[in-house]
Design a protein around this motif. Structure first.
Motif, mmCIF file in Angstrom:
data_model
loop_
_atom_site.group_PDB
_atom_site.id
_atom_site.type_symbol
_atom_site.label_atom_id
_atom_site.label_comp_id
_atom_site.label_asym_id
_atom_site.label_seq_id
_atom_site.Cartn_x
_atom_site.Cartn_y
_atom_site.Cartn_z
ATOM 1 N N ARG A 61 -57.105 -102.160 2.869
ATOM 2 C CA ARG A 61 -57.326 -101.172 1.820
ATOM 3 C C ARG A 61 -57.525 -101.902 0.503
ATOM 4 O O ARG A 61 -56.580 -102.333 -0.144
ATOM 5 C CB ARG A 61 -56.126 -100.218 1.723
ATOM 6 C CG ARG A 61 -56.360 -99.064 0.757
ATOM 7 C CD ARG A 61 -55.112 -98.255 0.481
ATOM 8 N NE ARG A 61 -54.713 -97.439 1.608
ATOM 9 C CZ ARG A 61 -53.602 -97.644 2.320
ATOM 10 N NH1 ARG A 61 -52.814 -98.654 2.017
ATOM 11 N NH2 ARG A 61 -53.291 -96.847 3.322
ATOM 12 N N GLU A 62 -58.783 -102.084 0.131
ATOM 13 C CA GLU A 62 -59.099 -102.905 -1.036
ATOM 14 C C GLU A 62 -59.858 -102.137 -2.117
ATOM 15 O O GLU A 62 -60.495 -102.742 -2.985
ATOM 16 C CB GLU A 62 -59.903 -104.140 -0.601
ATOM 17 C CG GLU A 62 -59.126 -105.102 0.278
ATOM 18 C CD GLU A 62 -57.901 -105.687 -0.411
ATOM 19 O OE1 GLU A 62 -57.876 -105.737 -1.646
ATOM 20 O OE2 GLU A 62 -56.957 -106.090 0.303
ATOM 21 N N GLY A 63 -59.855 -100.827 -2.028
ATOM 22 C CA GLY A 63 -60.524 -100.032 -3.055
ATOM 23 C C GLY A 63 -62.028 -100.137 -3.012
ATOM 24 O O GLY A 63 -62.704 -100.020 -4.033
ATOM 25 N N ARG A 64 -62.564 -100.393 -1.798
ATOM 26 C CA ARG A 64 -64.025 -100.470 -1.670
ATOM 27 C C ARG A 64 -64.595 -99.055 -1.561
ATOM 28 O O ARG A 64 -64.075 -98.220 -0.809
ATOM 29 C CB ARG A 64 -64.411 -101.269 -0.425
ATOM 30 C CG ARG A 64 -63.869 -102.693 -0.405
ATOM 31 C CD ARG A 64 -64.355 -103.450 0.818
ATOM 32 N NE ARG A 64 -63.772 -104.788 0.865
ATOM 33 C CZ ARG A 64 -62.781 -105.146 1.684
ATOM 34 N NH1 ARG A 64 -62.258 -104.263 2.521
ATOM 35 N NH2 ARG A 64 -62.317 -106.381 1.667
ATOM 36 N N VAL A 65 -65.665 -98.787 -2.288
ATOM 37 C CA VAL A 65 -66.312 -97.470 -2.258
ATOM 38 C C VAL A 65 -67.803 -97.670 -2.030
ATOM 39 O O VAL A 65 -68.466 -98.417 -2.762
ATOM 40 C CB VAL A 65 -66.063 -96.696 -3.578
ATOM 41 C CG1 VAL A 65 -66.832 -95.392 -3.599
ATOM 42 C CG2 VAL A 65 -64.576 -96.421 -3.758
ATOM 43 N N ALA A 66 -68.353 -97.007 -1.015
ATOM 44 C CA ALA A 66 -69.755 -97.199 -0.640
ATOM 45 C C ALA A 66 -70.712 -96.555 -1.642
ATOM 46 O O ALA A 66 -71.805 -97.069 -1.886
ATOM 47 C CB ALA A 66 -70.000 -96.624 0.752
ATOM 48 N N SER A 67 -70.321 -95.433 -2.207
ATOM 49 C CA SER A 67 -71.215 -94.685 -3.092
ATOM 50 C C SER A 67 -70.854 -94.900 -4.565
ATOM 51 O O SER A 67 -69.707 -94.691 -4.975
ATOM 52 C CB SER A 67 -71.138 -93.187 -2.761
ATOM 53 O OG SER A 67 -71.738 -92.410 -3.767
ATOM 54 N N GLY A 68 -71.847 -95.280 -5.342
ATOM 55 C CA GLY A 68 -71.638 -95.430 -6.784
ATOM 56 C C GLY A 68 -71.293 -94.111 -7.442
ATOM 57 O O GLY A 68 -70.515 -94.058 -8.397
ATOM 58 N N LEU A 69 -71.865 -93.022 -6.924
ATOM 59 C CA LEU A 69 -71.589 -91.689 -7.461
ATOM 60 C C LEU A 69 -70.112 -91.346 -7.293
ATOM 61 O O LEU A 69 -69.468 -90.821 -8.212
ATOM 62 C CB LEU A 69 -72.470 -90.648 -6.747
ATOM 63 C CG LEU A 69 -72.353 -89.199 -7.217
ATOM 64 C CD1 LEU A 69 -72.770 -89.069 -8.672
ATOM 65 C CD2 LEU A 69 -73.210 -88.284 -6.340
ATOM 66 N N VAL A 70 -69.558 -91.653 -6.115
ATOM 67 C CA VAL A 70 -68.140 -91.398 -5.859
ATOM 68 C C VAL A 70 -67.276 -92.260 -6.784
ATOM 69 O O VAL A 70 -66.285 -91.784 -7.357
ATOM 70 C CB VAL A 70 -67.791 -91.666 -4.379
ATOM 71 C CG1 VAL A 70 -66.280 -91.633 -4.161
ATOM 72 C CG2 VAL A 70 -68.461 -90.631 -3.478
ATOM 73 N N ALA A 71 -67.657 -93.519 -6.948
ATOM 74 C CA ALA A 71 -66.897 -94.429 -7.827
ATOM 75 C C ALA A 71 -66.877 -93.908 -9.261
ATOM 76 O O ALA A 71 -65.831 -93.890 -9.916
ATOM 77 C CB ALA A 71 -67.495 -95.827 -7.775
ATOM 78 N N ARG A 72 -68.041 -93.445 -9.740
ATOM 79 C CA ARG A 72 -68.110 -92.919 -11.110
ATOM 80 C C ARG A 72 -67.330 -91.623 -11.249
ATOM 81 O O ARG A 72 -66.711 -91.376 -12.285
ATOM 82 C CB ARG A 72 -69.573 -92.710 -11.513
ATOM 83 C CG ARG A 72 -70.345 -94.001 -11.714
ATOM 84 C CD ARG A 72 -71.674 -93.766 -12.408
ATOM 85 N NE ARG A 72 -72.561 -92.866 -11.662
ATOM 86 C CZ ARG A 72 -73.368 -93.259 -10.679
ATOM 87 N NH1 ARG A 72 -73.395 -94.532 -10.307
ATOM 88 N NH2 ARG A 72 -74.149 -92.391 -10.083
ATOM 89 N N ARG A 73 -67.359 -90.801 -10.212
ATOM 90 C CA ARG A 73 -66.621 -89.527 -10.243
ATOM 91 C C ARG A 73 -65.128 -89.758 -10.468
ATOM 92 O O ARG A 73 -64.447 -88.963 -11.104
ATOM 93 C CB ARG A 73 -66.847 -88.772 -8.923
ATOM 94 C CG ARG A 73 -66.061 -87.482 -8.793
ATOM 95 C CD ARG A 73 -66.397 -86.760 -7.503
ATOM 96 N NE ARG A 73 -65.520 -85.601 -7.360
ATOM 97 C CZ ARG A 73 -64.622 -85.447 -6.389
ATOM 98 N NH1 ARG A 73 -64.489 -86.392 -5.476
ATOM 99 N NH2 ARG A 73 -63.874 -84.379 -6.320
ATOM 100 N N HIS A 74 -64.619 -90.872 -9.940
ATOM 101 C CA HIS A 74 -63.192 -91.193 -10.058
ATOM 102 C C HIS A 74 -62.915 -92.240 -11.136
ATOM 103 O O HIS A 74 -61.812 -92.806 -11.169
ATOM 104 C CB HIS A 74 -62.655 -91.670 -8.703
ATOM 105 C CG HIS A 74 -62.677 -90.609 -7.646
ATOM 106 N ND1 HIS A 74 -61.648 -89.708 -7.479
ATOM 107 C CD2 HIS A 74 -63.629 -90.278 -6.732
ATOM 108 C CE1 HIS A 74 -61.952 -88.875 -6.488
ATOM 109 N NE2 HIS A 74 -63.151 -89.197 -6.022
#
Length: 447
Positions: A38-51
């Protein structure tokens, strides 16, 4: 200082603050090398920006309030949110509260968490004393935790449904205090039910050494509900009170606040939550309170109270016009009820039709409650379901003045309700006339 700022921040300041928190999390370090699961990897930039790139969530596997070393920003966000929310609860009227935390579950599951925590303190207990309120999630919260709800029917006083204190005490004596997990009371509720007699219940709980959990779902916005909690804790016993984030702070559904007067017990509840948790509810409420500021939230509370009076007077005038009446429920500070007695007498399906008509005309939140509805929830049958009573004297319609309501909402609602009532009455009169003609023809044929 860990308090809600008096004046709200502008959006760019809030975003700058959140970005500063986010760069303290390891997943956002430029040279980070993550080799865990669990390293805080997010596939979608949109999801990353949302959070706002706050991906790690809050807490650790053993405690939702614990600090996560590789997520210093998210941990700080969690601590600050709990501190700011505690400040707002005090501002809303419960100055003696000592501890609280935001939990990423709605009110029902948060109540379940409280009951499961009490299980370890009272291993022999299997019952929960519950003054009846016809709302499924608070009933299911007890079932899900593995306990048997003991339903205490309400007492009709005038138009109001109030707590039967004598029945509560009699049931405690009959079952034995050691077999009772807690008393599960309610503040915010649909009229004609009114908030439970918290002071009397708190005294009973103190006398019999029984925990007391309060469902304060949308009570933070009401000074009356918060006063009842403060007084209950002062004269007796209240172990925890639970409130919804969306209903009190106008954020998306999915979070609640568990608060209490014994900091160590609230900490026990937080440790009962298994695993780390989503930071979204904490992020949403922190952004909201930073943008409102303490003064902005106080203004919303003031406006809500003013709109309650406005809705009450408008609904009373409308009721009089249609030969109905606004039910007299002075102990309920948020919800109102208008009788539908004449509508019910004219046509037995007209009451439910009124609810459908309002919904199709984009009136949301109004509840139409017919007489005699029977509903089974987890093998327990409720007679007169939704009316909080086996046999409430009349059908009625609910409307509430909740935080964020505007004068325009009230005006449009009253206008559309007036039209719907007129339509229902016309249809009811037509059907009545047809029935009378049929009865007359039958009588002629017999002659």
């Amino acid at each position: 200082k860990g308090k809600c700022p008096e004046d709200g921040w502008d959006e760019s300041t809030i975003e700058l603050f959140l970005h500063e928190l986010a760069i303290m999390d390891s997943n956002n370090f430029l040279g980070n090398c993550g080799v865990g699961e669990r390293e805080g990897r997010v596939a979608s930039g949109l999801v990353a920006r949302r959070h706002y790139r706050l991906i790690h969530g809050i807490g650790r596997s053993g405690d939702i309030s614990a600090v996560q070393p590789k997520a210093a920003g998210s941990s700080l966000l969690n601590k600050l949110t709990n501190s700011v929310v505690l400040d707002i609860i005090k501002l809303a009227g419960v100055q003696t509260v000592t501890n609280c935390f935001v939990v990423p579950m709605a009110t029902g599951m948060s109540l379940t968490l409280c009951f499961l925590t009490l299980r370890h303190k009272r291993p022999k207990a299997k019952y929960i004393i519950w003054p009846r309120i016809d709302q499924k999630s608070c009933f299911k919260s007890m079932i899900t935790a593995g306990f048997e709800p003991v339903v205490i029917e309400n007492v009709l006083e005038g138009d109001e449904l109030r707590t039967d204190i004598e029945a509560v005490e009699a049931k405690i004596k009959a079952l034995g205090a050691e077999n009772i997990l807690c008393v599960h009371s309610t503040t915010s509720c649909f009229a004609p039910r009114v908030p439970d007699r918290l002071e009397e219940l708190a005294v009973i709980c103190a006398n019999y050494d029984i925990p007391h959990i309060v469902n304060n779902a949308y009570g933070v916005q009401s000074s009356k509900c918060m006063h009842l909690i403060k007084q209950g804790a002062r004269v007796g016993r209240i172990d925890a009170f639970v409130q919804s984030l969306d209903k009190n702070f106008m954020v998306p559904v999915g979070g609640a606040i568990i608060a209490g007067f014994d900091a160590s017990f609230i900490q026990e509840i937080s440790k009962m939550y298994p695993g780390r948790a989503s930071a979204s509810p904490s992020l949403d409420v922190l952004i909201t309170l930073l943008s409102l500021g303490a003064s902005g939230y106080k203004q919303l509370l003031k406006e809500r109270k003013e709109m309650f009076s406005y809705l009450s007077s408008g609904l009373k005038k409308l009721a009089d016009t249609h030969n109905e009446r606004l039910l007299d429920t002075p102990h309920n500070p948020i919800s109102l009820a208008m009788s539908l007695k004449n509508l019910d007498e004219n046509n037995d399906v007209a009451v439910t039709q009124l609810g459908s008509m309002l919904f199709t005309r984009q009136v949301s939140g109004a509840r139409v409650v017919p007489c005699g509805t029977v509903q089974t929830v987890n093998n327990y049958t409720f007679k007169g379901f939704m009316s909080h009573s086996n046999d409430y004297p009349c059908a009625y319609l609910n409307a509430a003045s909740a935080i964020g309501i505007k004068k325009q909402d009230v005006d449009v609602f009253l206008k559309r309700l007036d039209k719907c009532l007129k339509t229902c009455r016309k249809e009811g009169n037509k059907e009545k006339s047809v029935n009378e003609i049929c009865d007359s023809n039958t009588g002629t044929e017999q002659l």
